[in-house]
Design a protein around this motif. Structure first.
Motif, PDB file in Angstrom:
ATOM      1  N   ARG A  36       1.764   1.407   5.317  1.00  0.00           N
ATOM      2  CA  ARG A  36       1.448   1.597   6.746  1.00  0.00           C
ATOM      3  C   ARG A  36      -0.053   1.510   6.979  1.00  0.00           C
ATOM      4  O   ARG A  36      -0.507   0.896   7.943  1.00  0.00           O
ATOM      5  CB  ARG A  36       1.973   2.946   7.235  1.00  0.00           C
ATOM      6  N   GLN A  61       1.211  -4.967  14.071  1.00  0.00           N
ATOM      7  CA  GLN A  61       1.447  -3.645  14.666  1.00  0.00           C
ATOM      8  C   GLN A  61       2.949  -3.414  14.849  1.00  0.00           C
ATOM      9  O   GLN A  61       3.458  -2.328  14.584  1.00  0.00           O
ATOM     10  CB  GLN A  61       0.729  -3.501  16.004  1.00  0.00           C
ATOM     11  N   ALA A  62       3.669  -4.443  15.301  1.00  0.00           N
ATOM     12  CA  ALA A  62       5.121  -4.330  15.466  1.00  0.00           C
ATOM     13  C   ALA A  62       5.796  -4.132  14.103  1.00  0.00           C
ATOM     14  O   ALA A  62       6.713  -3.311  13.970  1.00  0.00           O
ATOM     15  CB  ALA A  62       5.678  -5.573  16.158  1.00  0.00           C
ATOM     16  N   ARG A  64       4.409  -2.822  11.496  1.00  0.00           N
ATOM     17  CA  ARG A  64       4.026  -1.474  11.046  1.00  0.00           C
ATOM     18  C   ARG A  64       4.928  -0.417  11.677  1.00  0.00           C
ATOM     19  O   ARG A  64       5.360   0.521  11.021  1.00  0.00           O
ATOM     20  CB  ARG A  64       2.569  -1.215  11.411  1.00  0.00           C
ATOM     21  N   LYS A  65       5.217  -0.584  12.953  1.00  0.00           N
ATOM     22  CA  LYS A  65       6.095   0.359  13.658  1.00  0.00           C
ATOM     23  C   LYS A  65       7.493   0.328  13.051  1.00  0.00           C
ATOM     24  O   LYS A  65       8.087   1.367  12.768  1.00  0.00           O
ATOM     25  CB  LYS A  65       6.151   0.016  15.142  1.00  0.00           C
ATOM     26  N   THR A  66       8.015  -0.880  12.832  1.00  0.00           N
ATOM     27  CA  THR A  66       9.343  -1.023  12.228  1.00  0.00           C
ATOM     28  C   THR A  66       9.361  -0.436  10.833  1.00  0.00           C
ATOM     29  O   THR A  66      10.309   0.263  10.452  1.00  0.00           O
ATOM     30  CB  THR A  66       9.756  -2.512  12.186  1.00  0.00           C
ATOM     31  N   GLU A  69       9.594   3.307  10.988  1.00  0.00           N
ATOM     32  CA  GLU A  69      10.944   3.759  11.331  1.00  0.00           C
ATOM     33  C   GLU A  69      11.881   3.646  10.132  1.00  0.00           C
ATOM     34  O   GLU A  69      12.688   4.534   9.864  1.00  0.00           O
ATOM     35  CB  GLU A  69      11.490   2.936  12.508  1.00  0.00           C
TER      36      GLU A  69
END
Length: 112
Positions: A36, A61-62, A64-66, A69
Motif C-alpha cells: 500500500r 490510487q484506485a 491501492r484502494k482495491t 479492501e
C-alpha cells in the motif's frame, strides 16, 4: 492426497491456529502495508505534475484502494479460520461430553 481422512488431531488444529497467528497474519499485514505504501508513493509521483496527461496516478490510487479492501478481507478471513480451528476442539469435546451424558441418562442399567 495419500490420506483420505480429513480429520486432524487437536494438536494439529492448535498448531495450524498458531501458525496463522504467529506467521500468516503478521507477515500478510506487513506485506500488505508495504505494498500500500509503495503504491501510494508511486501514485503521488505520477500525479505530482498536476495530473497533466497521466492516468497512471489515479489508476494506482484506485488499485491501492482495491488492494486495501482485499487485504482487509484476507486478514478477516485468516482471523476467522484461526478462531474456527480453536473452536473446533471445544465443540468436539462438548459434543462428546453431551453424547456421553445422553447415553448415560438413557441407559436401562442405571435402574439396577
Amino acid at each position: 492426497m495419500a490420506d483420505k481422512d480429513l480429520a486432524s488431531t487437536p494438536a494439529e488444529k492448535k498448531a495450524a491456529a498458531e501458525a496463522i497467528e504467529k506467521h500468516l497474519e503478521p507477515e500478510t499485514r506487513k506485506a500488505g502495508t508495504r505494498a500500500r505504501e509503495s503504491t501510494g508513493s508511486a501514485a503521488r509521483e505520477f500525479g505530482s505534475n498536476g495530473g497533466e496527461g497521466w492516468l497512471t496516478g489515479p489508476a494506482l490510487q484506485a488499485a491501492r484502494k482495491t488492494w486495501g479492501e482485499q487485504l482487509t478481507t484476507l486478514m478477516n478471513r485468516l482471523g476467522a479460520e484461526k478462531a474456527a480451528l480453536r473452536a473446533t476442539n471445544t465443540l468436539f469435546q462438548n459434543t462428546e461430553a453431551g453424547v456421553d451424558l445422553g447415553i448415560r441418562r438413557s441407559s436401562v442399567l442405571d435402574g439396577f
